[in-house]
Design an enzyme around this catalytic site. Structure first.
Site, PDB file in Angstrom:
ATOM      1  N   HIS A 207       0.810  -1.222   0.000  1.00 39.87           N
ATOM      2  CA  HIS A 207       0.000   0.000   0.000  1.00 39.87           C
ATOM      3  C   HIS A 207       0.845   1.275   0.000  1.00 39.87           C
ATOM      4  CE1 HIS A 207      -3.558  -2.424   0.466  1.00 39.87           C
ATOM      5  NE2 HIS A 207      -4.316  -1.352   0.468  1.00 39.87           N
ATOM      6  N   TYR A 385      -1.832  -8.079  -7.787  1.00 37.34           N
ATOM      7  CA  TYR A 385      -1.527  -8.182  -6.356  1.00 37.34           C
ATOM      8  C   TYR A 385      -2.765  -8.165  -5.460  1.00 37.34           C
ATOM      9  CZ  TYR A 385       2.855  -8.394  -3.722  1.00 37.34           C
ATOM     10  OH  TYR A 385       3.947  -8.825  -3.007  1.00 37.34           O
ATOM     11  N   HIS A 388      -6.670 -11.363  -2.026  1.00 35.69           N
ATOM     12  CA  HIS A 388      -7.643 -11.471  -0.936  1.00 35.69           C
ATOM     13  C   HIS A 388      -7.977 -12.904  -0.522  1.00 35.69           C
ATOM     14  CE1 HIS A 388      -7.866  -7.271  -1.988  1.00 35.69           C
ATOM     15  NE2 HIS A 388      -8.486  -7.047  -0.853  1.00 35.69           N
TER      16      HIS A 388
END
Length: 600
Positions: A207, A385, A388
């Site tokens: 992130h 990417y 989850h």
């Protein structure tokens, strides 16, 4: 004719060949169809349209020639003939531990590591080529860092079908597709033993460079550093950074709770953080990334890195008492960047790969190679990417299971349990298998739906075109992709043609390698992006990679000896079980926490 004569004359013969002709499109196609919709140019050749129905392939420096860049030059032919397949290489690297134990103890390890880095990194174009607005080389694509780059140009807008010329005229509904093929029926743990400590590290780490701009659209990013700059710790702009800094001894702001250091509240560091309404400012922790309040796992890492930064500042201050706040801060940041890259390559990527070859972070391996120390994040890397499936059905901390409703935006868990207890819990809980499909919890399935919708807005080329771009053979059927019949038949019904399968569904539905977290394509596409981004960092360059950059030998050794265990245990009062792998069930389980040794 001698061998030397052939080698000298062969390039001259190539020069005498006429340039690729301007060709008409498929004669069976209804006019006018953009000929580039057929993706005629192979081996990274570039399709250039002329008029309405003609095209030319630019085969420059591809190693191939001919109308569609399909005829190999002699050295290309030799190289491709001798090159083993990706699946064979993966088999070699994941079998024969005794052989790899020997390799890891010799100079061969460095030779192989250099080969891995150069071969993988060479698959990523540098400087960047295309972006969401430009499917051709342009100065804007190079200079405007607000864009994600892209590896392949988009599907032309005037193609007969959404994916070019293959498949149906309408793609399957994204929500139906996700529910049918990606929704978890039963939790499937990763057979490699990956845990939630890994899963939260992946989210926290990525992130810093995956920050899609909500205002500008999915082709734009707010992370203008395009790599490991630790913007998720220090903020992605100077104003945010200044709000988070203490401006004393190079340190970041913090608060003391229960005798421990935690990130400051937004009252003390007034930066934008995304919390639900009703959570008071004093309960909102302020960190570099505005979304990290979402999960306690992300805030655990934010806390650990905050403590590490301030710890490093103390070490630098002791070494350099004359340094001011700014130099201490900037040098500590470089050290933390180095520690991050070291941990990512030697532990994070090592865990992902499952290789017996022990990966090594040593920038000097590339000093003799042609390598560019800059990076641009690609939209395909961002799409790829979204892992989850790693997330479990619930989150176990001590004796209690927390549902998603209890876990998300839980602002008290971190302080109530403390860093050590959460690290221990996350290190012991298995994460899910990423590949193979049907393993995303229903609470977060909407993310996969959004990814598919976003890929359509970005007009990503079909999955098979990306396989070819990264040196793999395209799949010839859905059954070859999935390794089973039922799912393959349903996909065939929805898409109509394997060459019309979309990028993200292809990655998640591909059959996994035996005892692996995902399949061939995720490895072969993800590894080049990762390694180019990591080793392309300026601290890995010959100009930066020296002791003086990091404040002398003390700082340089912090980078060279960094591990996940050190990162945690040098910043906690007790040392929990910490790893990217669940504990070995065959070993006697250790106590939940230990006192850290004086030397780690």
């Amino acid at each position: 004719m001698s061998r030397q004569g052939i080698s000298l004359r062969f390039p001259l013969l190539l020069l005498l060949l006429s340039p690729s002709p301007v060709l008409p499109a498929d004669p069976g196609a209804p006019a006018p169809v953009n000929p580039c919709c057929y993706y005629p140019c192979q081996h990274q050749g570039i399709c250039v349209r002329f008029g309405l129905d003609r095209y030319q392939c630019d085969c420059t420096r591809t190693g191939y020639y001919g109308p569609n860049c399909t005829i190999p030059e002699i050295w290309t032919w030799l190289r491709t003939t001798l090159r083993p397949s990706p699946s064979f290489v993966h088999f070699l690297l994941t079998h024969g531990r005794w052989l790899w134990d020997f390799v890891n103890a010799t100079f061969i390890r460095d030779k192989l590591m250099r080969l891995v880095l150069t071969v993988r990194s060479n698959l990523i174009p540098s400087p960047p080529t295309y972006n969401v607005a430009h499917d051709y080389i342009s100065w804007e694509s190079f200079s405007n860092v607000s864009y994600y780059t892209r590896i392949l140009p988009s599907v032309p807008r005037d193609c007969p079908t959404p994916m070019g010329t293959k498949g149906k005229k309408q793609l399957p509904d994204a929500e139906f597709l996700s529910r049918r093929f990606l929704l978890r029926r039963k939790f499937i743990p990763d057979p490699q033993g990956t845990n939630l400590m890994f899963a939260f590290f992946a989210q926290h780490f990525t992130h810093q460079f995956f920050k899609t701009s909500g205002k500008m659209g999915p082709g734009f990013t707010k992370a203008l550093g395009h790599g490991v700059d630790l913007g998720h710790i220090y903020g992605d702009n100077l104003e945010r950074q200044y709000q988070l800094r203490l401006f004393k001894d190079g340190k970041l702001k913090y608060q003391m709770l229960n005798g421990e250091v935690y990130p400051p509240s937004v009252e003390e560091a007034p930066v934008l953080m995304h919390y639900p309404r009703g959570i008071p400012p004093q309960s909102q922790m302020a960190v570099g990334q505005e979304v990290f309040g979402l999960l306690p796992g992300l805030m655990v890492y934010a806390t650990i890195w905050l403590r590490e930064h301030n710890r490093v500042c103390d070490l630098l201050k002791a070494e350099h008492p004359t340094w001011g706040d700014e130099q201490l801060f900037q040098t500590a940041r470089l050290i933390l960047i180095g520690e991050t890259i070291k941990i990512v390559i030697e532990e994070y990527v090592q865990q992902l790969s499952g290789y017996f070859l022990q990966l090594k972070f040593d920038p000097e391996l590339l000093f003799g190679a042609q390598f560019q120390y800059r990076n641009r994040i690609a939209m395909e890397f961002n799409q790829l990417y979204h892992w989850h499936p790693l997330m479990p059905d619930s989150f176990r901390v001590g004796p209690q299971d927390y549902s998603y409703e209890q876990f998300l935006f839980n602002t008290s868990m971190l302080v109530d349990y403390g860093v050590e207890a959460l690290v221990d819990a996350f290190s012991r809980q298995p994460a899910g298998r990423i590949g193979g499909g049907r393993n995303i919890d229903h609470h977060i399935l909407h993310v996969a739906v959004d990814v598919i919708k976003e890929s359509r807005e970005l007009r990503l080329q079909p999955f098979n075109e990306y396989r070819k771009r990264f040196g793999m053979k395209p799949y010839t059927s859905f059954q070859e992709l999935t390794g089973e019949k039922e799912m393959a038949a349903e996909l065939e019904e929805l898409y109509g043609d394997i060459d019309a399968l979309e990028f993200y569904p292809g990655l998640l539905l591909e059959k996994c390698h035996p005892n692996s977290i995902f399949g061939e394509s995720m490895i072969e596409m993800g590894a080049p992006f990762s390694l180019k981004g990591l080793l392309g960092n300026p601290i890995c360059s010959p100009e930066y990679w020296k002791a003086s950059t990091f404040g002398g030998d003390v700082g340089f050794n912090l980078v060279k000896t960094a591990t996940l265990k050190k990162l945690v245990c040098l910043n906690t009062k007790t040392c929990p079980y910490v790893s990217f792998h669940v504990p070995d069930p065959h070993r006697e389980d250790r106590p939940g926490v230990e006192r850290p040794p004086t030397e780690l």
